[in-house]
Design a protein around this motif. Sequence first.
Motif, short mmCIF file in Angstrom:
data_model
loop_
_atom_site.label_atom_id
_atom_site.label_comp_id
_atom_site.label_asym_id
_atom_site.label_seq_id
_atom_site.Cartn_x
_atom_site.Cartn_y
_atom_site.Cartn_z
N GLN A 79 0.82 -1.21 0.00
CA GLN A 79 0.00 0.00 0.00
C GLN A 79 0.86 1.27 0.00
O GLN A 79 0.47 2.29 -0.58
CB GLN A 79 -0.92 0.01 1.24
N ASP A 80 2.02 1.21 0.65
CA ASP A 80 2.92 2.37 0.69
C ASP A 80 3.49 2.67 -0.70
O ASP A 80 3.66 3.83 -1.08
CB ASP A 80 4.06 2.13 1.68
N PHE A 81 3.81 1.59 -1.44
CA PHE A 81 4.32 1.77 -2.80
C PHE A 81 3.23 2.38 -3.69
O PHE A 81 3.52 3.24 -4.53
CB PHE A 81 4.76 0.42 -3.38
N LEU A 82 1.97 1.93 -3.50
CA LEU A 82 0.85 2.50 -4.25
C LEU A 82 0.70 3.99 -3.96
O LEU A 82 0.46 4.80 -4.88
CB LEU A 82 -0.45 1.78 -3.89
N TRP A 83 0.85 4.35 -2.69
CA TRP A 83 0.76 5.76 -2.30
C TRP A 83 1.83 6.58 -3.01
O TRP A 83 1.55 7.65 -3.56
CB TRP A 83 0.91 5.89 -0.78
N LEU A 84 3.06 6.07 -3.01
CA LEU A 84 4.17 6.79 -3.66
C LEU A 84 3.88 6.99 -5.15
O LEU A 84 4.07 8.09 -5.68
CB LEU A 84 5.48 6.01 -3.47
N LYS A 85 3.41 5.94 -5.80
CA LYS A 85 3.13 6.05 -7.24
C LYS A 85 2.06 7.10 -7.51
O LYS A 85 2.19 7.91 -8.43
CB LYS A 85 2.67 4.69 -7.79
N SER A 86 1.01 7.12 -6.69
CA SER A 86 -0.07 8.11 -6.88
C SER A 86 0.44 9.53 -6.65
O SER A 86 0.06 10.46 -7.37
CB SER A 86 -1.26 7.81 -5.98
N LYS A 87 1.33 9.71 -5.66
CA LYS A 87 1.89 11.04 -5.38
C LYS A 87 2.78 11.52 -6.53
O LYS A 87 2.77 12.70 -6.88
CB LYS A 87 2.70 11.03 -4.08
N LEU A 88 3.53 10.60 -7.12
CA LEU A 88 4.38 10.96 -8.26
C LEU A 88 3.53 11.35 -9.46
O LEU A 88 3.85 12.30 -10.19
CB LEU A 88 5.30 9.79 -8.62
N GLU A 89 2.43 10.63 -9.67
CA GLU A 89 1.52 10.95 -10.79
C GLU A 89 0.86 12.31 -10.58
O GLU A 89 0.68 13.07 -11.53
CB GLU A 89 0.45 9.87 -10.93
N SER A 156 2.88 7.50 7.91
CA SER A 156 1.43 7.49 8.12
C SER A 156 0.91 8.90 8.37
O SER A 156 -0.13 9.31 7.84
CB SER A 156 1.10 6.59 9.31
N SER A 157 1.65 9.68 9.16
CA SER A 157 1.27 11.06 9.45
C SER A 157 1.34 11.92 8.18
O SER A 157 0.45 12.74 7.92
CB SER A 157 2.20 11.63 10.52
N HIS A 158 2.37 11.71 7.38
CA HIS A 158 2.55 12.48 6.15
C HIS A 158 1.42 12.19 5.15
O HIS A 158 0.96 13.09 4.44
CB HIS A 158 3.90 12.15 5.53
N LYS A 159 0.97 10.93 5.11
CA LYS A 159 -0.09 10.54 4.18
C LYS A 159 -1.39 11.30 4.46
O LYS A 159 -2.19 11.50 3.55
CB LYS A 159 -0.37 9.04 4.29
N LYS A 160 -1.60 11.67 5.72
CA LYS A 160 -2.87 12.30 6.11
C LYS A 160 -2.91 13.80 5.80
O LYS A 160 -3.92 14.45 6.00
CB LYS A 160 -3.11 12.09 7.61
N GLN A 161 -1.80 14.34 5.32
CA GLN A 161 -1.73 15.79 5.10
C GLN A 161 -2.41 16.19 3.79
O GLN A 161 -1.82 16.09 2.73
CB GLN A 161 -0.28 16.26 5.06
#
Length: 367
Positions: A79-89, A156-161
Amino acid sequence: DTSLSEVNSFSPSMPISPSSMINQYKFEDEPELRDLFITVDDPESHITAIETFITYRVVTKTSRGEFDSSEYEVRRRYQDFLWLKSKLEEAHPTLIIPPLPEKFIMKGMVERFSDEFIETRRKALHKFLNRIADHPTLTFNEDFKIFLTAQAWELSSHKKQGPGLLSRMGQTVRAVASSVRGGVKNRPEMFTEMNNYMETFSQKINVLDKIAHRIYKEEREYFNEMKEYGPIHTLWSASEEDIADSLKGVACCIDKCCKATEKRMAGLSENLLPILHEYVLYSEILMGVLKRRDQIQGELDSKVDALANKKTEKDLFSEEIGKLEDKVECANNALKADWDRWKQNMQCDMRSTFTNVAENNLRYYEE
């Protein structure tokens, strides 16, 4: 595009030894010295009352000044890798973000959480991060740095921003989607050519992927039959004294063929299948990038049309159009540069992969 007419038939000038074949090809020079090294390893299972998941250790070594330390070790789940990919996109909508392995596996291939599946995914995640690290723009993305360095609670905290850029732009994108569906009026010829290229590439790489899987499946069936066939000859030799030596010889020969076939299968599953599937995923990503470029272009076109139809608020519209023109130019330039880089990498990967398969095949038939 290379013609195969020169190598369609055997000729004495062709190399006899498979090892000499690789020398016919000149590969691109090695990249410049790297300052960021990433390893994905040590998969670990986690079982909770809600779910079962795997985490992977991500080790980073770097000499870059923007990092506080020269070495980091964190654990990340898919799930963390998915988050990174979405942020890069979100941050780079017209750059080509490397593909991630799919969340779910193909039915009938391997079981989820099996050693084979976990190892295949680990390799894909390792390649994903290293492709980002090698990218001239993505490697300096702030979310990428956080992914590599932050502890689990910090990430986890950074993802919520706040919502991401694409979330904030969602309404704008939907507003222009209708105009994009009918085709972009002022799309430069270069991007039309890219679209046509990717449609053809997507068809061909999908066919190659299917053929490669079929070859592997047939090879595996052949291997399983041979495993049973060898011992039969050994048993048979015990009851046929006159031809016992011949039958043992055949059994020995089948055993050697078995081992050679197993090596060939390993070569296909480790070198050919992952590369082809990665570029199947890349073809989907490229089509998405081209659509996002068209959306930005469509937004500009709609504003230009609106300005032509409105006599008031011209100054406001002119300012918005100026900003959109800059945005389109940035998107176009980013995609042009990434397109050339991607094609060069793709051609190098394909050349290396198919040369490797050819060498393995030659070695297999010699054995």
